[in-house]
Design an enzyme around this catalytic site. Structure first.
Site, PDB file in Angstrom:
ATOM      1  N   LYS A 189      11.842 -13.989  -3.965  1.00 33.21           N
ATOM      2  CA  LYS A 189      11.485 -14.719  -5.181  1.00 33.21           C
ATOM      3  C   LYS A 189       9.972 -14.917  -5.219  1.00 33.21           C
ATOM      4  CE  LYS A 189      10.913 -18.874  -6.318  1.00 33.21           C
ATOM      5  NZ  LYS A 189       9.762 -18.688  -7.218  1.00 33.21           N
ATOM      6  N   GLY A 241       4.159 -21.273   1.510  1.00 33.90           N
ATOM      7  CA  GLY A 241       3.837 -22.174   0.411  1.00 33.90           C
ATOM      8  C   GLY A 241       3.438 -23.537   0.931  1.00 33.90           C
ATOM      9  N   SER A 242       3.720 -24.552   0.142  1.00 34.17           N
ATOM     10  CA  SER A 242       3.229 -25.884   0.493  1.00 34.17           C
ATOM     11  C   SER A 242       4.042 -26.493   1.634  1.00 34.17           C
ATOM     12  CB  SER A 242       3.298 -26.799  -0.727  1.00 34.17           C
ATOM     13  OG  SER A 242       4.632 -26.952  -1.137  1.00 34.17           O
ATOM     14  N   THR A 243       3.413 -27.373   2.382  1.00 35.12           N
ATOM     15  CA  THR A 243       4.086 -28.056   3.486  1.00 35.12           C
ATOM     16  C   THR A 243       5.238 -28.903   2.944  1.00 35.12           C
ATOM     17  OG1 THR A 243       2.087 -27.984   4.801  1.00 35.12           O
ATOM     18  CG2 THR A 243       3.681 -29.659   5.416  1.00 35.12           C
ATOM     19  N   GLU A 244       5.034 -29.465   1.762  1.00 35.07           N
ATOM     20  CA  GLU A 244       6.077 -30.309   1.168  1.00 35.07           C
ATOM     21  C   GLU A 244       7.371 -29.514   0.940  1.00 35.07           C
ATOM     22  OE1 GLU A 244       4.786 -31.595  -2.642  1.00 35.07           O
ATOM     23  OE2 GLU A 244       6.721 -32.530  -3.081  1.00 35.07           O
ATOM     24  N   GLY A 246       8.076 -26.683   2.385  1.00 37.21           N
ATOM     25  CA  GLY A 246       8.501 -26.259   3.723  1.00 37.21           C
ATOM     26  C   GLY A 246       9.429 -27.287   4.355  1.00 37.21           C
ATOM     27  N   GLU A 263       5.347 -20.557   6.733  1.00 36.96           N
ATOM     28  CA  GLU A 263       3.886 -20.416   6.788  1.00 36.96           C
ATOM     29  C   GLU A 263       3.352 -21.362   5.726  1.00 36.96           C
ATOM     30  OE1 GLU A 263       0.476 -19.973   6.177  1.00 36.96           O
ATOM     31  OE2 GLU A 263       0.803 -17.999   5.252  1.00 36.96           O
ATOM     32  N   CYS A 297      -4.525 -20.269   2.284  1.00 36.20           N
ATOM     33  CA  CYS A 297      -3.952 -21.252   3.214  1.00 36.20           C
ATOM     34  C   CYS A 297      -4.831 -21.430   4.444  1.00 36.20           C
ATOM     35  CB  CYS A 297      -2.535 -20.878   3.594  1.00 36.20           C
ATOM     36  SG  CYS A 297      -2.376 -19.185   4.146  1.00 36.20           S
ATOM     37  N   GLU A 393      -5.213 -30.909   1.767  1.00 28.42           N
ATOM     38  CA  GLU A 393      -5.546 -29.519   1.446  1.00 28.42           C
ATOM     39  C   GLU A 393      -5.972 -29.464  -0.025  1.00 28.42           C
ATOM     40  OE1 GLU A 393      -2.211 -26.736   1.449  1.00 28.42           O
ATOM     41  OE2 GLU A 393      -3.509 -25.262   2.405  1.00 28.42           O
TER      42      GLU A 393
END
Ligand code: NAI
Length: 769
Positions: A189, A241-244, A246, A263, A297, A393
């Protein structure tokens, strides 16, 4: 008439726009749907893909639903066995064909990428697309070699892959190429902001004759991503993508057997020492934070410069910043294009506003007056330690600058972040460079360079930047499952019932003790439970916290040489041998002898599980160093109480970790008695800590603890699930196995133990340049 000097000083660039004719024709000629089972299928709903530089609509793209995801996963499943059954050579030919076709369409890919994402054409043309092509060529090689190079491994099956918008085609290639090389099929996706190059890639899959269903692409937003993560037919999720998000994915996959690599974000330091080549370092900053509008990133977003040169460096940097050209991304002389959309623009501006409100000083070039979502390059100085710009970030072209005095202070500032993706070190002193490289917590370290990538250089983070590696041999392992243990599913054991600890005034104190920091400790609870006529301490959260503290203090163990660790482990094996009769009474002769042999085995590995040197496309030696995590939690298996303990703890410490071990709950006595062997074998206090008690509760505490960097759970499915779900806080990698292993046999000493005990640090060192 101006003089030549005047003319040179006042000369400006003329416009040099790349033509979009071919790309626009391609866009107009297509009605975009999902690419499933080898053909395009229109979606029920669509949304617009926007050119961020102009705000104009480029195309209508299908919004994937759970039903579309289901169709795609089923197609991937149907194709999986046939694709995996091809020879490596046959798969290699497909990957090679894709690489060739991408290369033939390089210009179209580059223009489409720039239109969809806003990045300068110079970058999409010279960096994104060539690197994506290189990834397919490189992995055609791995497909060819996989059978020989990865024996005892198999593909996972169906991989669900979710990618971001900052490098749309490159991230696609980082995901699809290794997955296919390893024999998996894929449902990918793309990000909703940038789906177009993925759809062009889908067309090439048809042209290359890729078997139907091997690659499926479903477009849409995060809801389509979430449906892919949750689909029961997916065997592995790979996310960038974003840590959130993740964290959400970590939670969503916790109760499943899905393999996972993440990642995520970063706040990477860019460290400039006084003796650095300052001109090179200034150009380094340009590549670190003003590449791809800072939407990278691993962007070097925190400059740390040594105090003695900071004024000079800052002035030169400000001057260089002014020369950057912000503008039309299609213009070949543009340095900084548009950020991906207005939401991202607002996100960047809001963090910068907050940083200024908290006292930072913003130096920024004047705003570019284009219609789209542009942000001018900027530099934040005068930041206090708690300033938001030091921790959040920004993901835009804004860099912070702080100073340091000593190398130690540089390391302290560099590591003062929850992330650990990358670091750049600038110095002409090789001792300083490699000393600092060893100390920074980062998955990638560039010496006198930044933002360099290659298909043969592992990429990925530590700490909250995620886990798993992409690229090179190490990245292939993320798409291969080792031969799975064949034992029965582990069963839950009931939490033990509490007894008051036998008081120390008893004639014989029959309460065993916990082992923390090299000393025997009573349980904080003051309770114990009964095992075979003895009383065993009921450890709790507090005991785990004390053990983590003790393990933390034993950091020297991670720095000693493999040879020294081997010596300690051999000594331990000898001492275990000397007390074999005592242990045999508890667990029998066969298990005791196997445990002794296992101790020798892991001792042998302590100085042999080496890193590698990778060859990349530039003049570097690229070192893939294997580093210990630091403090690890290990929920040892219930079965084989001595052998299971030794087989799991020793590889972890052989690689330089310090562990908090939770032994078998039903029979923790052999593990507790092992403390005497540890004591007499020169294992430093705090390297092995043993906490007995209710496994489920202790596992949860270890999972939640920020000081625990990695967790292994050889436990029942409920504990495995909780270990994964509760680890989402600091996103520690969790190796959870709910099937019993045959500890006596080869399964008890597989290489997995070593792979799971280390993380890769990729260090790019200039060589022969
Ligand atoms: P995001 O993490 O929401 O998006 C990345 C991908 O995840 C997209 O394909 C998106 O559709 C998908 N996604 C979103 N929610 C999902 C869910 N619940 N389950 C599965 N997939 C889901 O990132 P976003 O919102 O576009 O950017 C926010 C911030 O994240 C940026 O400002 C930046 O700081 C960071 N970011 C970091 C990236 C990296 O490479 N590390 C890439 C993109 C963003």
């Amino acid at each position: 008439m101006p003089t030549v000097t005047e003319a040179l000083n006042t000369m400006d660039y003329g416009p040099a726009p790349e033509s979009t004719g071919h790309a626009m024709d391609w866009l107009k000629s297509r009605g975009f749907g999902h690419f499933i089972n080898g053909k395009f299928i229109s979606g029920s709903e669509t949304f617009a893909s926007i050119n961020p530089a102009t705000g104009e609509e480029l195309a209508q793209v299908a919004q994937g639903t759970a039903a579309d995801i289901d169709t795609a996963v089923k197609a991937a499943r149907k194709a999986a066995s046939g694709w995996a059954a091809l020879s490596g050579h046959q798969r290699a030919r497909h990957l090679y064909a894709l690489a060739r076709l991408m290369q033939k369409r390089e210009r179209l890919f580059a223009v489409l990428e720039t239109l969809d994402n806003g990045k300068p054409i110079r970058e999409s043309r010279d960096i994104d697309v060539p690197l994506a092509v290189r990834h397919f060529y490189h992995h055609a090689g791995w497909a060819e070699l996989a059978e020989v190079e990865f024996p005892d491994h198999r593909p996972h099956g169906v991989c669900g892959q979710i990618i971001p918008w900052n490098f749309p085609l490159l991230m696609l290639s980082w995901k699809i190429a290794p997955a296919l090389a390893a024999g998996n099929t894929v449902v990918l996706k793309p990000a909703e902001q940038t789906p177009l190059t993925a759809l062009l890639f889908a067309e090439l899959c048809i042209e290359a004759g890729l078997p139907k269903g091997v690659v499926n692409i479903v477009t849409g937003d995060g809801t389509a991503g979430a449906a892919l993560v949750e689909h029961a037919g997916v065997d592995k999720i790979a996310f960038t993508g974003s840590t959130e998000v993740g964290r959400k994915i970590r939670h969503a996959t916790a109760g499943t057997e899905k393999a996972l690599t993440l990642e995520l974000g970063g706040k990477s330091p860019f460290i400039v020492f006084a003796e650095a080549d300052l001109d090179a370092a200034i150009e380094g900053v340009v590549d670190a934070i003003w590449f791809n509008q800072g939407e990278v990133c691993c962007a070097g977003s925190r400059i740390l410069v040594q105090e003695s040169v900071s004024e000079q460096f800052t002035n030169r940097l400000k001057a260089r910043m002014k020369t950057l050209r912000v503008g039309d991304p299609l213009d070949k002389s543009t340095d900084i294009g548009a950020v991906v959309d207005q939401i991202q623009r607002q996100r960047i501006c809001s963090i910068v506003d907050d940083a200024v409100a908290q006292g930072a000083v913003l130096h920024q070039a004047p705003a570019y007056e284009g219609k789209g979502s542009f942000v001018s390059p900027g530099l934040l100085t005068g930041l206090g330690a708690a300033n938001i710009a030091n921790s959040e970030e920004i993901f835009g072209p804004i860099v912070t600058l702080m100073t340091f005095r000593t190398p130690n202070e540089a390391v302290e500032l560099a590591n003062n972040t929850r992330y650990g993706l990358a670091a750049s070190i600038w110095t002409e002193n090789i001792t300083t460079a490699l000393d600092i490289a060893a100390q920074v917590k980062a998955g990638i370290v560039w010496v006198n360079g930044t933002n360099m990538f290659d298909a043969n250089a592992p990429f990925g983070g530590m700490r909250e930047s995620g886990f798993g590696r992409e690229g090179a041999r190490e990245g292939m392992l993320a798409y291969l499952a080792p031969a799975a243990p064949k034992g029965a599913a582990r069963k839950a054991v009931d939490a033990p019932s509490a007894l008051p600890e036998a008081g120390s005034g008893d004639a014989i104190d029959r309460t065993r003790k916990l082992y923390i920091g090299g000393a025997q400790k009573r349980a904080d609870s003051g309770y114990s439970y009964a095992v075979a006529g003895a009383q065993v301490p009921l450890g709790n959260r507090k005991d785990i916290r004390n053990a983590v503290e003790a393990a933390d203090k034993a950091g020297k163990w991670s720095g000693v040489t493999g040879h020294n660790r081997a010596q300690v482990l051999y000594f331990l094996a000898e001492n275990l041998n000397a007390r074999a009769a005592e242990f045999a009474k508890q667990v029998g002769e066969a298990e005791t002898q196997a445990a002794i042999a296992r101790a020798f085995y892991w001792a042998a590995w302590a100085d042999k599980f080496d890193g590698r040197v990778h060859s990349t496309q530039s003049a570097h030696v690229t070192l893939a160093m294997k580093e210990p995590f630091g403090v690890m939690g290990v929920i040892c298996p219930e079965e084989a109480p001595l052998l299971g303990f030794v087989s799991t703890i020793l590889p972890a410490i052989a690689m330089g970790n310090r562990v908090i071990a939770v032994p078998s709950q039903a029979n923790p006595l052999p593990a507790l008695d092992l403390y005497q062997v540890l004591d007499t074998s020169d294992v430093p206090g705090g390297v092995v800590n043993i906490i007995t008690g209710p496994r489920a509760e202790l596992a949860e505490t270890l999972a939640k603890h920020d000081g625990v960097a990695a967790l292994w759970a050889f436990a029942d499915p409920a504990i495995c699930e909780s270990a994964k779900a509760q680890s989402a806080g600091n996103l520690k990698p969790v190796w959870a196995e709910s099937q019993e292993r045959d500890w006596q046999g080869a399964e008890g000493q597989s290489q997995d133990f070593l792979h799971h005990a280390v993380q890769i640090k990729t260090i790019w060192v200039p060589y022969g340049a």
